[in-house]
Write a protein that holds these residues in place. Structure first.
Motif: not given
Ligand code: ADP
Ligand code: MG
Length: 654
Positions: A55-57, A59, A79, A102-103, A124-126
């Protein structure tokens, strides 16, 4: 009232249409669509060794780079404060979907060469969900939507009461009904999923095995008038045969004789490799049946083979006062009527022909013995019709395709198995070589050298559905004619009239023709000892057993036989390799079963039942054995017996 698919939450018009095109039109079929695969998702830490779900963003936005064969997409993620490179191949859509900030959850492994995570999936995270996700791979419906639909439909599913007592599935730990489908479509563990699929396989094989067991027990209950062959006459006949029977042939004859004398009908499968001499076993048995007052019927898969048998039988019987006739769909009306009359009043002792003999018009005075040559072309239902012809005749099925044990245990459970393993003495071996068309000229040169020695050759092309079939063999024939200017080439294919076929075969037998360019109509039975070469074009479009059958047409005389298999691509050689290595039909048929499944053993058209939906004959041997054993017990259960006995030949899986 059962719930219709269109009323289930999540199924709109578009989805309904897609489901229809997949053959799904009710809740039952929706549930029975088993996932092609399962994937296990759970979040991980950064890990250099194992697969990660990170789970990361994002960058740094993706950049696309076109390499020689692939498109490389690179981006960066953070992360827990760590900046990590990520690469993905060919997933160009990422360029537009991933924005800085974006997560996301990345699925992939760390790649030392790229010093990056090599990404296989991005969520996508969700949208990411931990757990086991079934993959259905249906175009137009994504996997999680299909799963949602199934779980929704399950609320309305009303399982039928099973006829199978609970103890049978409990002993293997199998679930049933709603619980079973929950395990399949939304399992907590992989073990649960696989166990559930195993249960489906078991139910399928069990239902099949129960039917087969009932068919067998029904046959055992049938009665017939025992035959009393005139053994003196039979001995006299055997003496007239120009060769000594092999030990296996003698054993087979003895087994058949003792079954003739019983008071229930014989159902025997005689298996022996091509050239092992099954025909003479049939002829002796038929003669024995005739001396006991019966008539006999011989069924061959093709007209060509019927004519051959006809000639062969006539010559064996010529001094024994046996009247043989041949009846096929192309017999002239007048002759046909005469034959029908002779069968009805008992003047004719043996009739040979194709399956058209099963026609209601064909009536016998006293049909007591039936031979089905190359029986793998006759399915379970055909066997039933054959048994019901005449007055419970003894039936002898013959096949040159040895039946792998798992198959004989199930599909041929309604028969006794007798094998002819030893070949007649002086049988020459067949040298088999696989070549690509690059080497075709060399093959032709070799063929020419054999023709010069006075030998003959077959060239076989695959059957092509539609009219090009004829043009295909015709083209081969024309090519051969321009190459072999001094030799005669004949043509044989399924669309010729029977007179034309008979004529060309006679010419080939009498060596008025040197090469026969043919489709697989010659697959079974043609016996020309002077033919030493078999060339099979586009060999990879045939099954191994068929190829083995075809090459069995040569090496029947005093000379070595040669078989050339031509393929268009070198990659196709591997699958056929076993034919160069062995002449053991048993090994070959096992390999064929492994590669192609059981369809070929009964002829695909007549045997829809063979193509199991969940189970696999080869891979699921153990489950099959359990099913067979359980079926034997279960048919003693009144409810099970009654239900299945009235649905013996139904295709339905229940
Ligand atoms: P298949 O088992 O493939 O049907 P056939 O019955 O056509 O084989 O026999 C192949 C050839 O072998 C025939 O020409 C037959 O006459 C011959 N044959 C059969 N049995 C013997 C034997 N015991 N000795 C010598 N030749 C035999
Ligand atoms: Mg034969």
């Amino acid at each position: 009232m059962t719930m219709e698919l269109k009323n289930i939450k999540g199924i709109g018009d578009k989805t309904l249409k897609i489901l229809k095109s997949e053959g799904i039109d009710d809740i039952q079929s929706l549930l029975y669509l088993v996932p092609k695969n399962y994937i296990q998702y759970h979040l991980t830490d950064f890990d250099m060794l194992n697969e990660m779900n990170l789970r990361c963003i994002v960058s740094e936005a993706p950049e696309i780079q076109r390499l020689k064969k692939v498109i490389k997409i690179s981006f960066k993620v953070t992360y827990e404060g760590l900046i990590i490179n990520a690469v993905a191949f060919n997933m160009t859509f990422l360029k537009n979907t991933l924005k800085v900030g974006d997560e996301i959850v990345l699925v992939g492994r760390y790649d030392q060469d790229f010093k990056s995570i090599q990404v296989t999936k991005v969520f996508k995270e969700r949208e990411y969900k931990e757990g086991i996700i079934p993959e259905y791979n249906i175009e137009g419906i994504n996997n999680s939507n299909y799963q949602k639909i199934v779980l929704e439909a399950l609320k309305f599913y009303e399982p039928k009461n099973s006829l199978i007592p609970e103890e049978y599935y409990l002993k293997y730990g199998y679930k049933t009904g709603i619980d079973l489908f929950k395990s399949i479509h939304s399992p907590i563990s992989m073990t649960e999923a696989y166990k559930a699929i195993e249960a489906l396989k078991y139910y399928e094989l069990l239902s099949f095995s129960i039917r087969m067991s009932i068919i067998r027990s029904n046959i055992e209950k049938e009665v017939k008038v025992p035959k009393k062959p005139d053994l003196e006459k039979v001995k006299e006949f055997i003496k007239s045969i120009p060769f000594e029977l092999t030990q296996d042939q003698k054993n087979a004859v003895n087994t058949i004789f003792s079954d003739m004398k019983l008071n229930h009908p014989m159902s025997t499968l005689l298996e022996g490799d091509v050239g092992s001499g099954k025909t003479i076993i049939a002829i002796i048995s038929i003669y024995a049946a005739i001396t006991s007052g019966s008539q006999a019927l011989v069924m061959a898969p093709t007209e060509v083979l019927s004519f051959q048998h006809y000639e062969n039988f006539k010559s064996y019987f010529k001094d024994f006062n046996v009247r043989v006739e041949c009846l096929t769909s192309s017999t002239k009306t007048k002759e046909r009527e005469a034959i029908l009359k002779g069968l009805k009043n008992g003047d004719i002792d043996v009739v040979i022909g194709t399956h058209s003999l099963l026609n209601n018009e064909v009536v016998f005075k006293n049909l007591g013995f039936v031979v089905c040559d190359e029986q793998h072309k006759f399915g379970v239902e055909q066997r039933k019709i054959i048994r019901e012809k005449g007055n419970n005749p003894d039936v002898l099925y013959m096949t040159a395709t040895p039946i792998p044990r798992t198959l004989s245990l199930t599909l041929f459970n309604d028969m006794k198995l007798v094998s002819v393993k030893t070949m007649p003495k002086n049988r020459k071996s067949i040298i088999t070589k696989i070549h690509t068309y690059k080497e075709y000229l060399k093959v032709l040169e070799f063929v020419e050298s054999e023709l010069k020695e006075g030998r003959q050759a077959y060239f076989v092309s695959p059957l092509i559905e539609d009219d090009s079939e004829n043009s295909n063999v015709l083209k081969v024939k024309n090519d051969l004619e321009s190459y072999f200017k001094n030799y005669k080439i004949g043509l044989l294919h399924g669309k010729m009239t029977s007179e034309e076929k008979e004529d060309v075969i006679n010419k080939f037998m009498n060596h008025e023709i040197d090469i026969l360019s043919s489709t697989t109509v010659i697959e079974v039975g043609i016996n020309n000892p002077n033919a030493s070469i078999m060339v099979i074009l586009d060999a990879s479009s045939f099954g191994l057993s068929s190829l083995h059958q075809l090459r069995g047409r040569v090496g029947r005389g005093s000379d070595t036989g040669y078989c050339f298999l031509l393929v268009s691509k070198t990659e196709q050689i591997d699958k056929l390799k076993i034919l160069e290595e062995t002449q053991d039909g048993f090994l070959i048929s096992e390999e064929d079963l492994r590669l192609r499944g059981p369809g070929d053993f009964l002829g695909v058209n007549q045997s829809g039942k063979l193509n199991f939906r969940f189970a696999d004959f080869v891979k699921d041997k153990k489950i099959l054995e359990n099913a067979i054993n359980d079926a034997k017990e279960l048919i003693k259960n009144y409810n099970v017996y009654t239900y299945y006995n009235s649905h013996l030949y139904s295709d339905k899986f229940d």
